[in-house]
Structure formats: C-alpha cells, structure tokens
Design an enzyme around this catalytic site. Structure first.
Site, PDB file in Angstrom:
ATOM      1  N   SER A  23      39.659  49.792  37.424  1.00 47.58           N
ATOM      2  CA  SER A  23      41.051  49.349  37.470  1.00 47.58           C
ATOM      3  C   SER A  23      41.994  50.286  38.214  1.00 47.58           C
ATOM      4  CB  SER A  23      41.574  49.102  36.051  1.00 47.58           C
ATOM      5  OG  SER A  23      41.032  47.911  35.533  1.00 47.58           O
ATOM      6  N   LYS A  45      46.477  56.514  35.732  1.00 49.98           N
ATOM      7  CA  LYS A  45      45.717  55.267  35.709  1.00 49.98           C
ATOM      8  C   LYS A  45      44.264  55.594  35.459  1.00 49.98           C
ATOM      9  CE  LYS A  45      45.497  50.806  35.843  1.00 49.98           C
ATOM     10  NZ  LYS A  45      44.482  50.843  34.757  1.00 49.98           N
ATOM     11  N   TYR A  50      47.865  43.588  29.202  1.00 44.54           N
ATOM     12  CA  TYR A  50      47.071  44.081  30.329  1.00 44.54           C
ATOM     13  C   TYR A  50      46.100  42.994  30.769  1.00 44.54           C
ATOM     14  CZ  TYR A  50      44.374  47.450  33.073  1.00 44.54           C
ATOM     15  OH  TYR A  50      43.748  48.124  34.083  1.00 44.54           O
ATOM     16  N   GLU A  87      51.070  53.949  35.580  1.00 49.48           N
ATOM     17  CA  GLU A  87      51.752  54.059  34.290  1.00 49.48           C
ATOM     18  C   GLU A  87      52.411  55.429  34.223  1.00 49.48           C
ATOM     19  OE1 GLU A  87      48.346  53.319  31.884  1.00 49.48           O
ATOM     20  OE2 GLU A  87      48.103  51.298  32.733  1.00 49.48           O
ATOM     21  N   LYS A 134      43.752  48.654  40.958  1.00 51.61           N
ATOM     22  CA  LYS A 134      45.031  47.964  40.809  1.00 51.61           C
ATOM     23  C   LYS A 134      46.173  48.718  41.473  1.00 51.61           C
ATOM     24  CE  LYS A 134      43.993  45.504  36.452  1.00 51.61           C
ATOM     25  NZ  LYS A 134      42.554  45.765  36.322  1.00 51.61           N
ATOM     26  N   SER A 141      37.477  51.437  34.814  1.00 55.55           N
ATOM     27  CA  SER A 141      36.100  51.350  34.319  1.00 55.55           C
ATOM     28  C   SER A 141      35.416  50.122  34.895  1.00 55.55           C
ATOM     29  CB  SER A 141      36.072  51.236  32.784  1.00 55.55           C
ATOM     30  OG  SER A 141      36.766  52.288  32.163  1.00 55.55           O
TER      31      SER A 141
END
Length: 399
Positions: free
Chosen positions: A85, A338, A170, A292, A88, A341
């Site tokens: 991820s 961030k 999420y 984040e 992203k 996985s």
C-alpha cells in the site's frame, strides 16, 4: 531462522553534514539500524530486508539476508521488493500531478470521467473523498466475485453507509478508483502514466508496476507465514492500490524528493506539495493524499494507534480540521508515514521534512505492522536527536 544470517552492508558515500552530532551518527549508521532490524528479523524469521536512511540529503543503505533462500541471493539496495500500500502514495502523487496540469480537480466527481457512474451514489463523493478513504463506506477489498470487467457495475450498485467526508474507512477500491479516474483524465493507461511519466519525473529508475523480464533476477521472492515463496497476484485495481515494486535506492530517493523537491520540475514540486496537505483528522492522525501525518516528535504508542488494526479495518469518524488547528500543527515538524503489505512482503516509510530525516524499510515477509512501526520509530527518533533543529516557519503552512 537460519543459524547464520547473511548480512551485507552497503553505505553510500557520506559527506560531512556540518553538524557535529549528525556527522558522528553517520560515521557509523549501522549501529542505529542494526539495533532495530536484527531483533525484528530474528523474531519474525524474515529472510531479507533492505533499509535506507537519509539525514540532511545523505543516504546510507543497510542490507540484510536473502532475496531468495533457494538461490541464496543476498539483498542489496537494488533488490526489487513489493511495496504493497505504499503504492498508494504514488497513485496520490499522480492525481496531484494531474490536478497541477489542469486535467482534473480533486473537487471533481468520478462521473465526470466515467459517465456510467453519473447520478449513482458513488458520484456524490468527490475525488478528494476517494483519495482520503472518506467516500462513505467503500470496503477494504472488492468482494471476491468482482472481476476487472465488473468494476464499473460494482460502483454503479454500491450504496454508502455514511455521507462523504464524515467517516474514514481504509479502502483499496477507494484509492483504486482515484487512480483509474486519474489515468482517464491523463488519457493514458494507469501503468503507462506511472512508469513513463511519474517515475521518471521523480528520478526513479528502478520502480515498476510491471517488472520487465530483464529485471526479474532482481525481484525478491516474498515468503508466506509458512515460508513458501510467493509474489503478488493480479486483482481489481491491484496496480493502483498495491502494485508498485521498487528498491531501497529508489525509495530513499523518493523520500528525499518529499523532503526537498527543488531539483524536480515545478509541476512535480507542486504535485508533491499537494500530497502533503492534511485533509481529515482521524484520531491522532491527519489523513493526506496517500501519506498519513502526525505532529513530531511523537510517542510510539500514538504512532502505533494511528497504524492499528482499528484504523485499517474499522470505520472511524473523520473531521476537516479548522484552520486554527492546522495553523497550530504547522508550528511543529510533521511526520509522514505509510506502511504497505502484500502476502509475502512488508514495508514502512517515515520521514520528517523539517528535520531532513527519513527511513525506508523493505522486507520480503509480511512482518506484523506493530513490529515494523516500532523498528522504524526507533531509528527515526535517534536520527531526530542528531538533526539540526528546524528554523521557525516564515512562510504559510503547507496545509
């Protein structure tokens, strides 16, 4: 865990930083990293890890174990790992770049680019809601029965459980739809937009959605909990949500671009700045585009709370921070975080632009997020103690 862990350490050429504390730390970077990484690998039976740190623009690489146990191939900073991820953050950067180019606005709705979604519930959400997982209840994963050709039909029939912008859940479909729409706005396939536009402009030479045949020998094998060799499987929006493969060398370069993007062209500088805005406050965390955020320094408990199972699997209230709140946050350094996985890989990135420090951790096993965050936090805290204190901001806050 094998009795003998093969460890290779490759350090970039480090120049004096002008600060005696930082220079002292960088003279032996392995001490900081080894103390955090070796216990993690032993406890979780991790075959291999590539770790990179950056302090004041200087990178060092710390490579451990094997990219393939069968081939006895050692990890190095050019080994390709699945990012999960963390992909992203690239998708969000592509969307921010498209906005800078005027190809889309994050205030647009998906129906502008996908007419089949006009008037549907999903079209009440704006692209900024897709980017921040606040569209109103999109699930973590697509249902198993949804195939790529059924993606549009899925969104046509989807029904929200909350108003856009009120809850964070999420979601791979959420960020995936953002990436799909962005590619449509750029009149490109998503893979082409990433590999031939975004990655080169970021200076990334070894990052891929589709690993070329000529580079497959550098692509690490992931390992399942049963230690079977495994790599990521195709899926709906896999490319957009968790499909990037990269190296520690490229990823620390990416982190350095987040910290100081001045060497990039102006459009890409603006795109990166767009990803570092904060949009929704969710518990201790502020959700940006991909990244984040937290005020720094931060305790391990608070960082673990922001990366907890509740934040991944549960619906959480989301609020747009008031201008005064964001102004208060801007007076302190900001930690960007961030994790990612896949079935056989686990990764983690943390950086603090104001202190010019960052950590990249790539593993070919899906190590528990708590262990990853604990190790990365330990490294970053020690780097922060050595970094020069940032000057008080004299320009308007990023957010």
């Amino acid at each position: 865990m094998p009795k003998l862990l093969t460890i290779s350490l490759v350090c970039a050429c480090l120049l004096p930083l002008g600060d005696s504390r930082a220079a002292g730390a960088l003279a032996s970077p392995a001490a900081i990293v080894d103390a955090a990484i070796l216990p993690l690998m032993a406890e979780h039976d991790v075959p291999g890890m590539a770790v990179a740190i950056t302090v004041n623009g200087q990178a060092s690489f710390h490579n451990y174990g094997l990219a393939s146990r069968a081939a006895k191939l050692p990890v190095n900073e050019h080994t390709l790992f699945e990012l999960g991820s963390i992909s992203k953050t690239f998708t969000a950067t592509l969307a921010s770049y498209a906005q800078v180019l005027g190809k889309l606005s994050l205030n647009d709705h998906p129906g502008r680019f996908m007419p089949a979604l006009k008037g549907r519930s999903i079209d009440r959400a704006a692209l900024i809601h897709l980017a921040t997982y606040t569209a109103g209840g999109l699930p973590l994963q697509f249902p198993d029965e949804v195939e790529p050709e059924g993606m549009s039909a899925y969104f046509q029939q989807w029904r929200p459980s909350a108003a856009p912008g009120t809850r964070r859940e999420y979601s791979n479909p959420s960020l995936g739809l953002l990436g799909h729409v962005t590619a449509l706005a750029l009149k490109s396939s998503f893979t082409d937009a990433m590999q031939n536009r975004l990655f080169p402009q970021l200076g990334l030479r070894d990052s891929y959605i589709q690993v070329p045949d000529a580079q497959m020998d550098r692509y690490a094998w992931g390992y399942s909990k049963a230690n079977a060799e495994i790599r990521v499987s195709p899926g709906v929006f896999a490319e957009q949500a968790y499909g990037v493969k990269s190296t520690a060398a490229d990823m620390i370069r990416y982190v350095q671009a987040q910290i100081d993007p001045q060497h990039l062209n102006l459009n890409m500088q603006r795109a990166i700045a767009g990803t570092q805005l904060g949009y929704f406050k969710v518990g201790e965390m502020v959700q940006g585009l991909g990244w984040e955020q937290y005020p720094f320094p931060i305790t391990l408990d608070r960082l673990l709370a922001g990366n907890s199972a509740d934040m991944i699997f549960e619906s959480n209230p989301a609020q747009r921070p008031a201008a005064a709140q964001m102004q208060a946050l801007s007076t302190r350094p900001t930690l960007f975080n961030k994790t990612g996985s896949t079935a056989g890989f686990g990764s983690c990135v943390l950086y603090v632009p104001e202190l010019k420090i960052g950590v990249v951790m790539l593993a070919n096993k899906n190590v528990d997020i708590t262990a990853r965050i604990t190790a990365a936090h330990a490294i970053l805290i020690q780097l922060a103690q050595l970094a020069p204190q940032p000057a008080r901001p004299t320009t308007p806050p990023r957010r």
